[in-house]
Scaffold this motif. Structure first.
Motif, PDB file in Angstrom:
ATOM      1  N   ASN A 109       0.174   1.307   9.193  1.00 20.19           N
ATOM      2  CA  ASN A 109       0.590   2.712   9.260  1.00 20.19           C
ATOM      3  C   ASN A 109      -0.360   3.594   8.460  1.00 20.19           C
ATOM      4  OD1 ASN A 109       1.314   1.764   6.773  1.00 20.19           O
ATOM      5  ND2 ASN A 109       3.357   2.682   6.743  1.00 20.19           N
ATOM      6  N   ALA A 110      -1.642   3.311   8.556  1.00 16.94           N
ATOM      7  CA  ALA A 110      -2.629   4.070   7.795  1.00 16.94           C
ATOM      8  C   ALA A 110      -2.645   5.523   8.239  1.00 16.94           C
ATOM      9  CB  ALA A 110      -4.012   3.452   7.981  1.00 16.94           C
ATOM     10  N   ARG A 111      -2.836   6.409   7.267  1.00 13.25           N
ATOM     11  CA  ARG A 111      -2.991   7.813   7.588  1.00 13.25           C
ATOM     12  C   ARG A 111      -4.259   8.001   8.414  1.00 13.25           C
ATOM     13  NH1 ARG A 111      -0.729  11.433   3.676  1.00 13.25           N
ATOM     14  NH2 ARG A 111      -2.721  12.535   3.531  1.00 13.25           N
ATOM     15  N   GLY A 112      -4.287   9.056   9.197  1.00 10.13           N
ATOM     16  CA  GLY A 112      -5.371   9.251  10.150  1.00 10.13           C
ATOM     17  C   GLY A 112      -6.751   9.264   9.542  1.00 10.13           C
ATOM     18  N   ASP A 113      -6.876   9.786   8.317  1.00  8.48           N
ATOM     19  CA  ASP A 113      -8.215   9.880   7.733  1.00  8.48           C
ATOM     20  C   ASP A 113      -8.437   8.898   6.590  1.00  8.48           C
ATOM     21  OD1 ASP A 113      -6.587  11.002   5.828  1.00  8.48           O
ATOM     22  OD2 ASP A 113      -7.894  12.711   5.408  1.00  8.48           O
ATOM     23  N   SER A 114      -7.551   7.915   6.428  1.00  8.85           N
ATOM     24  CA  SER A 114      -7.710   6.949   5.337  1.00  8.85           C
ATOM     25  C   SER A 114      -8.948   6.098   5.583  1.00  8.85           C
ATOM     26  CB  SER A 114      -6.476   6.060   5.197  1.00  8.85           C
ATOM     27  OG  SER A 114      -6.308   5.268   6.350  1.00  8.85           O
ATOM     28  N   THR A 115      -9.635   5.764   4.509  1.00  9.51           N
ATOM     29  CA  THR A 115     -10.861   4.971   4.614  1.00  9.51           C
ATOM     30  C   THR A 115     -10.768   3.655   3.846  1.00  9.51           C
ATOM     31  OG1 THR A 115     -11.848   6.068   2.680  1.00  9.51           O
ATOM     32  CG2 THR A 115     -12.246   7.074   4.837  1.00  9.51           C
ATOM     33  N   VAL A 116      -9.639   3.439   3.177  1.00  6.12           N
ATOM     34  CA  VAL A 116      -9.500   2.269   2.312  1.00  6.12           C
ATOM     35  C   VAL A 116      -8.163   1.593   2.604  1.00  6.12           C
ATOM     36  CG1 VAL A 116      -9.332   1.458  -0.076  1.00  6.12           C
ATOM     37  CG2 VAL A 116     -10.884   3.338   0.497  1.00  6.12           C
ATOM     38  N   THR A 117      -8.162   0.274   2.698  1.00  7.45           N
ATOM     39  CA  THR A 117      -6.910  -0.472   2.779  1.00  7.45           C
ATOM     40  C   THR A 117      -6.203  -0.385   1.430  1.00  7.45           C
ATOM     41  OG1 THR A 117      -7.812  -2.019   4.395  1.00  7.45           O
ATOM     42  CG2 THR A 117      -5.883  -2.736   3.149  1.00  7.45           C
ATOM     43  N   MET A 118      -4.934  -0.026   1.469  1.00  5.52           N
ATOM     44  CA  MET A 118      -4.158   0.107   0.235  1.00  5.52           C
ATOM     45  C   MET A 118      -2.983  -0.854   0.281  1.00  5.52           C
ATOM     46  SD  MET A 118      -1.828   3.300  -1.063  1.00  5.52           S
ATOM     47  CE  MET A 118      -0.487   2.738  -0.024  1.00  5.52           C
ATOM     48  N   THR A 119      -2.730  -1.541  -0.835  1.00  7.05           N
ATOM     49  CA  THR A 119      -1.577  -2.422  -0.914  1.00  7.05           C
ATOM     50  C   THR A 119      -0.850  -2.201  -2.227  1.00  7.05           C
ATOM     51  OG1 THR A 119      -0.801  -4.712  -0.750  1.00  7.05           O
ATOM     52  CG2 THR A 119      -2.868  -4.361  -1.938  1.00  7.05           C
ATOM     53  N   ASP A 288      -5.800   6.237  -0.711  1.00  4.54           N
ATOM     54  CA  ASP A 288      -6.272   5.554   0.492  1.00  4.54           C
ATOM     55  C   ASP A 288      -7.649   6.038   0.930  1.00  4.54           C
ATOM     56  OD1 ASP A 288      -5.761   8.044   1.533  1.00  4.54           O
ATOM     57  OD2 ASP A 288      -4.263   7.390   2.998  1.00  4.54           O
ATOM     58  N   GLY A 289      -8.336   6.757   0.039  1.00  9.93           N
ATOM     59  CA  GLY A 289      -9.667   7.227   0.359  1.00  9.93           C
ATOM     60  C   GLY A 289      -9.722   8.385   1.333  1.00  9.93           C
ATOM     61  N   GLY A 290      -8.559   8.956   1.668  1.00 17.05           N
ATOM     62  CA  GLY A 290      -8.519  10.053   2.617  1.00 17.05           C
ATOM     63  C   GLY A 290      -8.739  11.404   1.950  1.00 17.05           C
ATOM     64  N   LYS A 291      -8.672  12.453   2.774  1.00 17.60           N
ATOM     65  CA  LYS A 291      -8.940  13.803   2.290  1.00 17.60           C
ATOM     66  C   LYS A 291      -7.933  14.233   1.230  1.00 17.60           C
ATOM     67  CE  LYS A 291      -9.493  18.562   3.913  1.00 17.60           C
ATOM     68  NZ  LYS A 291      -9.458  19.457   5.108  1.00 17.60           N
TER      69      LYS A 291
END
Length: 394
Positions: A109-119, A288-291
């Protein structure tokens, strides 16, 4: 013919009346009485809505030296979510009856602009010794997020119950660490579509100036990415503070309204799309590396640190509520409908312990003003007793 009794003078009658009323209707103590939750029928909020909640919990992390210790970060993505809890405190019934530690990841369910896998990992929630000069607590709870090679490790605390409906949630907390993370305190109800989501949140972005906070009744954007301006308020910390300083952050979710405070000063209020239905309560720290979060530099970390958590709430699930879940207003409580003994956690001299404001189940104890109570009996009874004592009634 029956003789007529002598009627005393009016001043004498009034004097007797005053004395009798003073004896029958004594003033109670000037300050509300310290009590415990078992004695409280409901809890009155000190906001303008005078909302009543039916439950209260207090989680104190200030003196937990026996559980303190900073665990090493779990470095592999596979082992992170399944890591054990960091101390026996998180196995205690007091904790597990109310909270659980998140271990989900954003791969599905990653956000549209996420660039990193988050756990999320239980390993990132721990009790830490307070080593600052002149500390205001011996220990506090820490939630950690850190950028590692290949993924972002994060932390989440979520309520066991998803049936909270209206609450006042407070935490004495601070946010510290590197840019690129979010710390949050919020309610959440998911849905099949974005428009179905109901969420009221406080978010602090560590990339922002250190006095800026964001308050939102989600969703704050549409499926097409259009921003919903009415959903969000951007605010600054009051009194020249920044969010790296200890402060009491508070969110009140009441019918049709969400209100936020810092150290009892209102910082935002939003009626637009306020949550309507039962929800979870969540605290988190993540990236998550997103904006929105920003991209955290490798090995940098950020933390949400909490000295205590307090919540007054209603819950529609009997398993997680000790009383019927109802919101009471002043007129209902004054008439003794449902609440019985009315308590407060705002006027207490001892953090975390309620005080009794009034008790309709007792001799009719009622509020008589700020911090004062009076015991009452029906006026007619008092007058009749007074007249009998003075001889005005035979």
């Amino acid at each position: 013919m029956e003789s007529i009794k002598r009627i005393p003078s009016l001043p004498a009658a009034l004097s007797s009346l005053v004395l009798l009323i003073s004896a029958v209707v004594p003033l109670a103590t000037a300050e509300p009485t310290l009590t415990d939750d078992s004695q409280c029928g409901c809890y009155r909020n000190n906001d303008d809505t005078s909302t009543y909640f039916t439950n209260h919990r207090f989680f104190d992390f200030r003196s937990l030296a026996d559980y303190a210790g900073v665990p090493a970060v779990v470095q592999d993505l596979e082992g992170s979510p399944g890591a054990p809890v960091t101390s026996d405190y998180f196995k205690s019934t007091d904790w597990t009856s109310f909270w659980w530690l998140g271990s989900w990841n954003n791969s599905n369910n990653a956000r549209g602009d996420s660039t990193v896998t988050m756990t999320n990992s239980p390993n990132n929630v721990y009790i830490e010794a307070n080593t600052e000069p002149d500390p205001s607590s011996q220990t506090y709870l820490t939630m950690r997020t850190q950028r590692l090679r290949g993924f972002q490790t994060a932390a989440e605390i979520e309520s066991v119950s998803s049936d909270f409906k209206y609450l006042s949630l407070r935490m004495r907390a601070r946010t510290v660490g590197a840019a690129g993370a979010i710390t949050g305190m919020f309610t959440y109800r998911g849905g099949e579509t974005l428009a179905d989501v109901q969420e009221a949140d406080l978010e602090i972005r560590t990339a922002d100036p250190r006095n800026v906070m964001h308050y939102t009744n989600q969703p704050a954007y549409t499926d097409d990415g259009e921003v919903i301006a009415e959903a969000t308020r951007n605010a600054t910390m009051p009194g020249g503070l920044d969010w790296t300083a200890w402060a009491v952050h508070r969110m009140d979710w009441t019918p049709g309204l969400t209100t936020w405070y810092v150290d009892d000063e209102m910082t935002a209020q939003i009626a637009f799309q306020a949550p309507r239905d039962e929800s979870n309560v969540i605290l988190n720290v993540w990236s998550d590396g997103g904006k929105w979060t920003g991209n955290m530099t490798l090995l940098d970390a950020a933390y949400l640190q909490v000295q205590w958590l307090e919540i007054m709430y209603n819950n529609t699930d009997p398993e997680h509520a000790t009383k019927n879940s109802k919101v009471r207003r002043d007129d209902d409580a004054a008439e003794g409908k449902g609440c019985g003994a009315v308590c407060s956690v705002d006027d207490t001299p001892e953090l975390g312990k309620p005080v009794m404001l009034w008790n309709n189940a007792a001799v009719g104890v009622r509020e008589a003003g700020a911090g004062r109570l009076i015991a009452w009996v029906p006026t007619g009874v008092v007058l009749v007793m007074a007249l009998l004592s003075t001889g005005l009634l035979v």
